[in-house]
Design an enzyme around this catalytic site. Structure first.
Site, PDB file in Angstrom:
ATOM      1  N   ASP A  13       0.808  -1.226   0.000  1.00  0.00           N
ATOM      2  CA  ASP A  13       0.000   0.000   0.000  1.00  0.00           C
ATOM      3  C   ASP A  13       0.842   1.276   0.000  1.00  0.00           C
ATOM      4  O   ASP A  13       0.464   2.284   0.587  1.00  0.00           O
ATOM      5  CB  ASP A  13      -0.964   0.023   1.213  1.00  0.00           C
ATOM      6  CG  ASP A  13      -1.781  -1.248   1.287  1.00  0.00           C
ATOM      7  OD1 ASP A  13      -2.281  -1.673   0.237  1.00  0.00           O
ATOM      8  OD2 ASP A  13      -1.894  -1.812   2.380  1.00  0.00           O
ATOM      9  N   LYS A  16       1.992   2.104  -5.170  1.00  0.00           N
ATOM     10  CA  LYS A  16       2.676   1.595  -6.372  1.00  0.00           C
ATOM     11  C   LYS A  16       1.833   1.767  -7.630  1.00  0.00           C
ATOM     12  O   LYS A  16       2.354   2.063  -8.691  1.00  0.00           O
ATOM     13  CB  LYS A  16       3.029   0.105  -6.207  1.00  0.00           C
ATOM     14  CG  LYS A  16       4.025  -0.177  -5.107  1.00  0.00           C
ATOM     15  CD  LYS A  16       4.294  -1.656  -4.970  1.00  0.00           C
ATOM     16  CE  LYS A  16       3.134  -2.466  -4.465  1.00  0.00           C
ATOM     17  NZ  LYS A  16       2.730  -2.188  -3.081  1.00  0.00           N
ATOM     18  N   GLY A  40      -4.106  -4.646  -4.362  1.00  0.00           N
ATOM     19  CA  GLY A  40      -5.152  -3.720  -4.775  1.00  0.00           C
ATOM     20  C   GLY A  40      -4.502  -2.419  -5.160  1.00  0.00           C
ATOM     21  O   GLY A  40      -3.766  -1.838  -4.376  1.00  0.00           O
ATOM     22  N   HIS A  41      -4.682  -2.006  -6.390  1.00  0.00           N
ATOM     23  CA  HIS A  41      -4.110  -0.751  -6.846  1.00  0.00           C
ATOM     24  C   HIS A  41      -5.231   0.226  -7.145  1.00  0.00           C
ATOM     25  O   HIS A  41      -6.118  -0.086  -7.931  1.00  0.00           O
ATOM     26  CB  HIS A  41      -3.294  -0.961  -8.126  1.00  0.00           C
ATOM     27  CG  HIS A  41      -1.998  -1.657  -7.875  1.00  0.00           C
ATOM     28  ND1 HIS A  41      -1.228  -2.174  -8.878  1.00  0.00           N
ATOM     29  CD2 HIS A  41      -1.340  -1.904  -6.730  1.00  0.00           C
ATOM     30  CE1 HIS A  41      -0.148  -2.718  -8.352  1.00  0.00           C
ATOM     31  NE2 HIS A  41      -0.199  -2.569  -7.053  1.00  0.00           N
TER      32      HIS A  41
HETATM   33  P1  IMP Z   1      -2.391 -12.916   2.069  1.00  0.00           P
HETATM   34  O1  IMP Z   1      -1.433 -12.345   1.057  1.00  0.00           O
HETATM   35  O2  IMP Z   1      -3.827 -12.747   1.691  1.00  0.00           O
HETATM   36  O3  IMP Z   1      -2.044 -14.324   2.446  1.00  0.00           O
HETATM   37  O4  IMP Z   1      -2.215 -12.059   3.433  1.00  0.00           O
HETATM   38  C1  IMP Z   1      -1.034 -12.106   4.209  1.00  0.00           C
HETATM   39  C2  IMP Z   1      -0.695 -10.737   4.787  1.00  0.00           C
HETATM   40  O5  IMP Z   1      -0.308  -9.861   3.739  1.00  0.00           O
HETATM   41  C3  IMP Z   1      -1.869 -10.042   5.501  1.00  0.00           C
HETATM   42  O6  IMP Z   1      -1.367  -9.289   6.580  1.00  0.00           O
HETATM   43  C4  IMP Z   1      -2.422  -9.110   4.438  1.00  0.00           C
HETATM   44  O7  IMP Z   1      -3.096  -8.013   4.999  1.00  0.00           O
HETATM   45  C5  IMP Z   1      -1.131  -8.692   3.762  1.00  0.00           C
HETATM   46  N1  IMP Z   1      -1.319  -8.271   2.374  1.00  0.00           N
HETATM   47  C6  IMP Z   1      -1.523  -9.061   1.298  1.00  0.00           C
HETATM   48  N2  IMP Z   1      -1.622  -8.336   0.182  1.00  0.00           N
HETATM   49  C7  IMP Z   1      -1.450  -7.061   0.541  1.00  0.00           C
HETATM   50  C8  IMP Z   1      -1.413  -5.818  -0.179  1.00  0.00           C
HETATM   51  O8  IMP Z   1      -1.533  -5.758  -1.416  1.00  0.00           O
HETATM   52  N3  IMP Z   1      -1.212  -4.703   0.567  1.00  0.00           N
HETATM   53  C9  IMP Z   1      -1.028  -4.722   1.903  1.00  0.00           C
HETATM   54  N4  IMP Z   1      -1.047  -5.848   2.623  1.00  0.00           N
HETATM   55  C10 IMP Z   1      -1.257  -7.006   1.949  1.00  0.00           C
END
Ligand code: IMP
Length: 432
Positions: A13, A16, A40-41
């Site tokens: 976040d 990017k 998420g962008h």
């Molecule tokens: P997962 O990638 O869904 O397995 O989540 C693992 C950890 O990465 C969690 O703390 C999510 O909140 C974090 N996370 C995954 N993708 C993002 C992202 O795009 N931005 C910020 N945090 C992320």
């Protein structure tokens, strides 16, 4: 011509999406190489907001090629929804712009269900995943029973056998370990066949596609997802995502040589945020944290969860700079700091009474770390309309210079708002 990797230096976040969108102007090809629709962008173009999770942000420009490499895990349902939405919003067919790796692994309903069942079982010790099935999909890949996009091109009997094999494993886990209902083979198989009819024409062997781009001297922008501190190896394990978010993985997970890369840019948000659980030494639970959250609009694009906020953490950033071999950084959301009388920056951690300057590998140590903070005078002016770096308030420029000094690299751009226009580019690797 230049090939540039852009990655997040914090816990994701960092903004990017906007920077990729901006730099895409000079690149012919944009490549995503890891993660999935956990990313998420948010892009704001001419005042209109776009949220992308899987498709590279380059898709907003019709002449650009967008590639999804082998290291990405793809949920076809989400991919098709995104294609559909983009087509409706833009009024054009975006599929011809896309190339999908035949080696990328698929996220199926059973991966999503396992992700959610595991988080439920972990209770208060949950990771706080996005629940999108990311971890289980990478597990299937490593366990070597995963389904790949290229399997959709195989004879139906082969796809059927591979899916049966995978679902047998997953249903055993769902039913016997988590006491959940099994996933229907017939339903998943039908969904896969339906999606195949749309995506099969754009499934290709990405390393050869990229080699052709290199031969033609086209510029390639590699777009990282999540951030360095969520990396499976070097992040705050186990509170991490399940892929390598490192710049080096851009090469491995798309299929180009490391010698083809010209510049690595790290995106640095002017303060720090984190979504989900896990240690966060600079976290602020006060009105300053509230200021950053509200002014920065710090709510997850993917899950809608509020992001935890804190000061800039230079211990973490110096670690990110060395892990990724950063050549420069893009500083985002500097405008959010306007109005703060004092701005603090974490320059070291105090661990059990001793000052340390390294980023600990153990989460117990990181949890015990207290930030050592340096103070800067803030600025009052709204800087969101400033287009010339030299016009920034002196204290804002001092803040940027201090970060440059600490990281030993220059800010190649400074962003002061979500729009493309709200950016001061100081060095452009594609044209210099
Ligand atoms: P997962 O990638 O869904 O397995 O989540 C693992 C950890 O990465 C969690 O703390 C999510 O909140 C974090 N996370 C995954 N993708 C993002 C992202 O795009 N931005 C910020 N945090 C992320």
């Amino acid at each position: 011509m230049a090939n540039v990797i852009l990655i997040g230096t914090q816990w994701g976040d960092e903004g990017k999406g906007k920077i990729v969108d901006l730099l895409t102007e000079w690149a012919e090809v944009v490549v995503r190489f890891q993660g999935g629709n956990n990313a998420g962008h948010t892009l704001v173009i001419d005042g209109q907001r776009y949220a992308l999770h899987l498709i590279p942000s380059g898709i907003m420009r019709p002449e650009k090629i967008c590639i999804i490499g082998s290291g990405v895990v793809i949920d076809l349902k989400i991919l098709l929804e995104e294609i559909d939405l983009l087509q409706k919003q833009s009024g054009r067919d975006v599929l011809p712009q896309l190339i999908l790796s035949d080696e990328a692994h698929l996220i199926l309903e059973s991966h999503r269900r396992l992700d959610q069942a595991r988080e439920k079982q972990r209770g208060t010790a949950k990771i706080g995943t996005t629940g999108r099935g990311i971890g289980p999909a990478y597990e299937s890949k490593m366990a070597r029973w995963g389904l790949r996009l290229g399997d959709l091109l195989a004879p139906e009997a082969v796809l059927e056998a591979r899916l049966k094999n995978l679902l047998e494993q997953h249903n055993l886990m769902l039913e016997k370990i988590y006491n959940e209902a099994p996933v229907s083979f017939a339903k998943v198989f039908a969904e896969l066949k339906e999606a195949a009819a749309i995506v099969c024409p754009v499934i290709k062997k990405v390393p050869y596609e990229l080699a052709r781009c290199l031969e033609k001297n086209e510029s390639i922008l590699f777009e990282g997802a999540q951030g360095t501190l969520l990396d499976i190896d070097h992040g705050t394990y186990p509170f991490v995502t399940s892929s390598s978010t490192m710049a080096a993985n851009a090469c491995a997970s798309s299929g180009v040589g490391v010698t083809d890369i010209d510049e690595v840019i790290g995106v640095v948000k002017a303060y720090t945020t984190r979504v989900g659980s896990g240690p966060f030494p600079v976290e602020l639970d006060d009105e300053i944290g509230e200021h950053l959250s509200v002014r920065g609009g710090e709510v997850g694009t993917t899950t809608g969860r509020p992001r935890r906020c804190g000061w800039l953490d230079l211990v973490a950033l110096r670690y990110a700079a060395l892990l990724n071999g950063l050549n420069s950084f893009a500083l985002t959301k500097l405008d959010v700091l306007s109005g703060l009388e004092t701005i603090k920056v974490c320059t070291g951690y105090r661990l059990h009474g001793k000052i340390i300057e390294y980023f600990p590998s153990s989460i117990e140590d990181l949890e015990a770390c207290e930030p050592v903070l340096s103070e800067f005078a803030g600025w009052d002016e709204d800087i969101s309309a400033i287009l010339d770096y030299d016009q920034l308030p002196e204290n804002a420029r001092k803040y940027v210079s201090y970060i440059e000094e600490q990281l030993g690299i220059k800010a190649m751009l400074v962003s002061v708002g979500p729009d493309r226009e709200q950016t001061m580019i100081r060095h452009n690797p594609f044209v210099e």
